[in-house]
Scaffold this motif. Structure first.
Motif, PDB file in Angstrom:
ATOM      1  N   UNK A 116       0.874  -1.184   0.000  1.00  0.00           N
ATOM      2  CA  UNK A 116       0.000   0.000   0.000  1.00  0.00           C
ATOM      3  C   UNK A 116       0.906   1.227   0.000  1.00  0.00           C
ATOM      4  N   UNK A 117       0.783   2.075  -1.010  1.00  0.00           N
ATOM      5  CA  UNK A 117       1.694   3.205  -1.139  1.00  0.00           C
ATOM      6  C   UNK A 117       0.944   4.388  -1.758  1.00  0.00           C
ATOM      7  N   UNK A 118       1.508   5.591  -1.609  1.00  0.00           N
ATOM      8  CA  UNK A 118       0.869   6.736  -2.275  1.00  0.00           C
ATOM      9  C   UNK A 118       1.642   7.143  -3.534  1.00  0.00           C
ATOM     10  N   UNK A 119       2.603   6.342  -3.948  1.00  0.00           N
ATOM     11  CA  UNK A 119       3.386   6.637  -5.166  1.00  0.00           C
ATOM     12  C   UNK A 119       3.378   5.445  -6.105  1.00  0.00           C
ATOM     13  N   UNK A 120       3.225   5.708  -7.398  1.00  0.00           N
ATOM     14  CA  UNK A 120       3.338   4.614  -8.375  1.00  0.00           C
ATOM     15  C   UNK A 120       4.784   4.134  -8.351  1.00  0.00           C
ATOM     16  N   UNK A 121       4.996   2.813  -8.216  1.00  0.00           N
ATOM     17  CA  UNK A 121       6.379   2.327  -8.227  1.00  0.00           C
ATOM     18  C   UNK A 121       7.028   2.564  -9.592  1.00  0.00           C
ATOM     19  N   UNK A 122       8.319   2.416  -9.648  1.00  0.00           N
ATOM     20  CA  UNK A 122       9.008   2.595 -10.936  1.00  0.00           C
ATOM     21  C   UNK A 122       9.749   1.311 -11.293  1.00  0.00           C
ATOM     22  N   UNK A 123      10.074   1.193 -12.582  1.00  0.00           N
ATOM     23  CA  UNK A 123      10.916   0.092 -13.037  1.00  0.00           C
ATOM     24  C   UNK A 123      10.272  -1.276 -12.918  1.00  0.00           C
ATOM     25  N   UNK A 124       8.959  -1.367 -13.026  1.00  0.00           N
ATOM     26  CA  UNK A 124       8.324  -2.680 -12.853  1.00  0.00           C
ATOM     27  C   UNK A 124       7.832  -3.233 -14.190  1.00  0.00           C
ATOM     28  N   UNK A 125       7.678  -4.554 -14.216  1.00  0.00           N
ATOM     29  CA  UNK A 125       7.118  -5.232 -15.384  1.00  0.00           C
ATOM     30  C   UNK A 125       5.744  -5.747 -14.996  1.00  0.00           C
TER      31      UNK A 125
END
Ligand SMILES: C[S@@+](CC[C@H](N)C(=O)[O-])C[C@H]1O[C@@H](n2cnc3c(N)ncnc32)[C@H](O)[C@@H]1O
Length: 342
Positions: A116-125
């Motif tokens: 659960x986070x308030x930021x879109x993660x980066x570098x994901x597939x």
């Protein structure tokens, strides 16, 4: 009386840390029904899409499902139910990483494996999915005055409006390109904040598919007087930016699309049908051979019909964009409007 541009007013009304509408404990589901709440078939379709994305990506070590504007985590909870417990996930195995991106606090009851986070993660597939997120991204509103000049609209917390300075700079360029308006009284919902929000989210995808689902329009069918609306406790109300109601406006999905990617616009009806959700009734013979199964299938068909109703949820638009990945098989050959990377 404090006058503000709509974007500032909406930001405070929806997301102010202590008083914002979306900070409330009851969550969106306390005020309106989205496709996610209408039927578990919706999560089932997202699960199927996720499996297709996984296959197209060659089954990476980690397959990430990001739900942007996750509400109370209902979609991810539904997808996890659809793919089964860790032991039943078959080809997805233990590789699935579900991520909820939400400004509200994590509610109780969301499965422990969901981040659960308030930021879109980066570098994901994987698959980035946003159901009814962009319509809640705050935006400025403008109106053409009696002399044909497009001016910003300012608003008070009580919802009173006045016309302010002429729209200038990047907003004026955006309006000229995406939403030209000349008729006095015509309104323009200036989409730059949404374009930036969507492109920022898509930028997190290293490889995969990004899907935005919303009430939407394109240059071919912009609404003359805009679409700003309020919702509270299941009813449409005046869009007053005081934190007492949702404030939403349909999305200019064509301008939001991240440039340089393969993009497909289609309706929710077409997309869900391609993903195996159809509103067809079960065969009548089943009623006599297995009445319980017949009733269950009938209920399911009713839900599918609601999700695909062209006059309702089926009229939502899906923008799908692929990043370093072929279009998933189910979405190939779909009716809609496609653009290739430039
Ligand atoms: C209309 S609700 C949709 C909820 C859910 N996707 C559904 O379909 O039922 C929009 C949600 O997006 C969330 N939201 C809006 N802007 C956000 C942002 N920048 N980051 C994370 N969540 C956001 C709101 O808090 C709200 O829960």
């Amino acid at each position: 009386m404090s006058w503000q541009r709509w974007q500032t007013a909406m930001e405070q009304a929806l997301y102010a840390p202590d008083s914002g509408f979306y900070r409330r404990p009851e969550g969106p589901v306390g005020h309106f029904r989205t496709s996610v709440h209408a039927s578990p078939h919706y999560a089932g379709a997202v699960a199927r899409l996720l499996r297709e994305v996984d296959r197209e990506l060659g089954r990476p070590e980690v397959i990430t499902l990001v739900d942007v504007g996750a509400g109370r985590g209902e979609l991810l909870t539904g997808v996890l139910a659809a793919v089964g417990g860790l032991d039943d996930r078959g080809d997805l195995g233990g590789r699935l990483r579900p991520v909820a991106v939400e400004v509200a606090e994590r509610p109780a009851g969301v499965p422990a494996e969901v981040e659960w986070t308030d930021r879109v993660p980066t570098g994901f597939a994987g698959l980035l999915f946003a159901n009814e997120w962009l319509d809640n991204v705050p935006l400025d509103i403008a109106e053409v005055d009696e002399d044909g000049v497009l001016r910003l609209v300012e608003v008070t917390p009580a919802g009173e409006e006045r016309l302010a300075a002429p729209v200038a700079g990047a907003d004026a360029e955006w309006a000229a390109r995406w939403w030209p308006a000349e008729e006095p009284g015509a309104r323009v919902e200036l989409g730059r904040s949404r374009d930036a929000a969507w492109r920022g989210a898509v930028a997190g995808l290293e490889r995969g598919l990004a899907v935005a689902v919303d009430y939407a329009h394109t240059r071919a069918d912009r609404p003359l007087f805009g679409t700003l609306a309020g919702f509270r406790a299941g009813r449409e109300v005046e869009p007053v930016p005081d934190g007492s109601c949702d404030v939403t406006a349909h999305v200019a999905l064509d301008s939001a699309a991240a440039p340089g990617l393969h993009s497909l616009w289609t309706t929710q009806r077409a997309a869900l049908r391609a993903l195996g959700v159809d509103g067809g009734r079960p065969p009548l013979e089943l009623a006599s051979t297995d009445p319980v199964a017949y009733l269950r299938a009938l209920g399911g068909a009713g839900e599918s019909a609601e999700l695909t109703d062209p006059a309702g949820l089926g009229g939502f638009r899906w923008l799908t964009q692929t990043v370093r990945m072929p279009v998933p098989e189910a979405l190939r050959g779909l009716d809609g409007w496609q653009t290739l990377p430039s």
